[in-house]
Design an enzyme around this catalytic site. Structure first.
Site, short mmCIF file in Angstrom:
data_model
loop_
_atom_site.label_atom_id
_atom_site.label_comp_id
_atom_site.label_asym_id
_atom_site.label_seq_id
_atom_site.Cartn_x
_atom_site.Cartn_y
_atom_site.Cartn_z
N ASP A 48 -8.66 -0.19 6.54
CA ASP A 48 -8.53 -1.32 7.45
C ASP A 48 -7.16 -1.31 8.11
O ASP A 48 -6.88 -2.14 8.97
CB ASP A 48 -8.69 -2.64 6.68
CG ASP A 48 -10.11 -2.87 6.20
OD1 ASP A 48 -11.02 -2.75 7.03
OD2 ASP A 48 -10.30 -3.15 5.01
N LYS A 62 0.82 -1.21 0.00
CA LYS A 62 0.00 0.00 0.00
C LYS A 62 0.85 1.26 0.00
O LYS A 62 0.39 2.33 -0.41
CB LYS A 62 -0.93 0.00 1.21
CG LYS A 62 -1.98 -1.10 1.23
CD LYS A 62 -3.21 -0.71 0.49
CE LYS A 62 -4.32 -1.74 0.66
NZ LYS A 62 -5.59 -1.35 0.07
#
Length: 389
Positions: free
Chosen positions: A125, A76
């Site tokens: 998340d 990410k």
């Protein structure tokens, strides 16, 4: 190698049909040039797993290990921070502050007050929010991150370490997405999301272009030996779509991309079954926190509805089986619970003759896997890996 457990699999009826261009090549060239210029950039390793290849009865298995990416612990880092950089450069130009500021100048403190007046936000998340917060800190913006109530304290603290304000939302990841969007509209903030929907695609497109670098690195590390199969886990589908696009750009259309989800949050499998993007109801109570998403990303679905070869959902227990398998090999590989679904699916499918045949797995198959995170919640990782057999 891991216990046999029930899974669901569907071959994609639309595989190979023409579609829209989701990620233009020019955008990827910009993303690659930017990210590879950042201090600390190095390609993450591609690790052979010969013992897995033997167990799966295939020619080779390669694991792209993202556990150390930019020190953030997941792929990410490639997406959110890059999208923050792009947004700030564009917004400072729009406001007449700086028409041609570089991200290097922003990182060195140029236009700090003007950059600080810009607030970026997202729902997460864990890993995407950490990347957005890191990018905001690096390039000078203010950052507010929304998490749903089941995101662990360890993941919240990891995001806050980069100076972000954390806001907790009751419900699921998708509830947090909606609250981030609502608040951003009311406060004139900028959502930097890795999911896309009607009217909101350009920033997620930048995020996905960053993700492509992981797959390009893997392709280069394979030194021209194209994989026959790539198993890639998915939440909203952004990384799976980026991988599918880049593997097609690197090797042509013959790599079979298999999208893997938790059985309790399999929105892409449900969409393939329905023939259109659909949401899955419920609390999405999966251990694979980074994949606990009930609504597909619009851009991701536009790609995967035609390029994914198959969709598979696997149980949480199999993800943990693989975490422990990798932790106990020599040398050890550290993989968080959201990193292992692809390998779990490979081992489960390889042991089941009909599913194996449906995917065309055989002794000549070369399989590429993506270990998309390390121990991003160290306490949870230790608890899961160290539990008794």
């Amino acid at each position: 190698m891991i216990p046999e457990r029930p899974f669901r699999m569907m071959l994609n009826r639309r595989h190979g049909t023409p579609g829209v261009v989701v990620l233009p090549e020019g955008g990827f060239r910009r993303a690659r040039a930017e990210i590879t210029s950042w201090p600390g950039y190095v390609p993450t390793p591609l690790v052979p797993l010969p013992e897995v290849a033997v167990a799966a009865r295939v020619a080779e298995v390669q694991w792209k290990d993202e556990a150390e990416r930019f020190g953030l612990g997941s792929f990410k880092a490639l997406g959110g921070a890059y999208a923050v950089a792009r947004l700030l450069v564009g917004e400072l130009a729009r406001r007449g502050v700086a028409n041609a500021v570089t991200t290097e100048e922003l990182a060195q403190g140029a236009h700090r007050d003007a950059a600080r007046a810009i607030t970026v936000t997202c729902a997460t998340d864990g890993n995407h929010g950490r990347s957005v917060a890191w990018g905001a800190q690096r390039f000078g913006a203010r950052c507010v991150i929304f998490v749903h109530e089941t995101v662990s304290q360890g993941r919240r603290d990891a995001i806050a370490k980069y100076g972000a304000e954390i806001r907790v939302v009751p419900g699921t990841y998708d509830d947090a997405v909606r609250e981030a969007a609502r608040t951003a509209e009311a406060e004139n903030w900028f959502v930097v999301s890795d999911t896309s929907y009607e009217g909101y695609t350009e920033i997620p497109r930048d995020v996905m272009q960053g993700y492509r670098l992981m797959a390009e690195e893997a392709a280069e590390q394979m030194q021209g030996s194209a994989p026959t199969h790539a198993f890639i886990q998915a939440g909203v589908g952004g990384v799976a779509a980026a991988v599918a696009i880049q593997l097609r750009a690197s090797f042509g259309p013959d790599v079979k991309v298999v999208v893997v989800e938790p059985e309790k949050a399999a929105c892409l499998l449900a969409s393939a079954e329905a023939g259109e993007a659909v949401s899955v109801p419920g609390d999405l109570d999966t251990l694979m926190a980074g994949l606990a998403c009930g609504e597909p990303s619009l851009l991701a679905w536009q790609e995967l509805e035609r390029s994914a070869y198959a969709f598979i959902s696997v149980p949480d227990e199999s993800a943990v089986d693989v975490m422990r398998l990798l932790a106990r090999r020599t040398p050890k590989l550290v993989a968080g619970e959201s990193a292992t679904a692809g390998l779990a699916a490979l081992l489960l499918v390889a042991a089941e003759p009909m599913s194996r045949a449906m995917l065309g797995l055989d002794a000549q198959s070369r399989v590429l896997l993506f270990g998309t995170e390390g121990a991003t919640d160290p306490d949870l990782y230790a608890k899961l890996v160290d539990k008794p057999d």
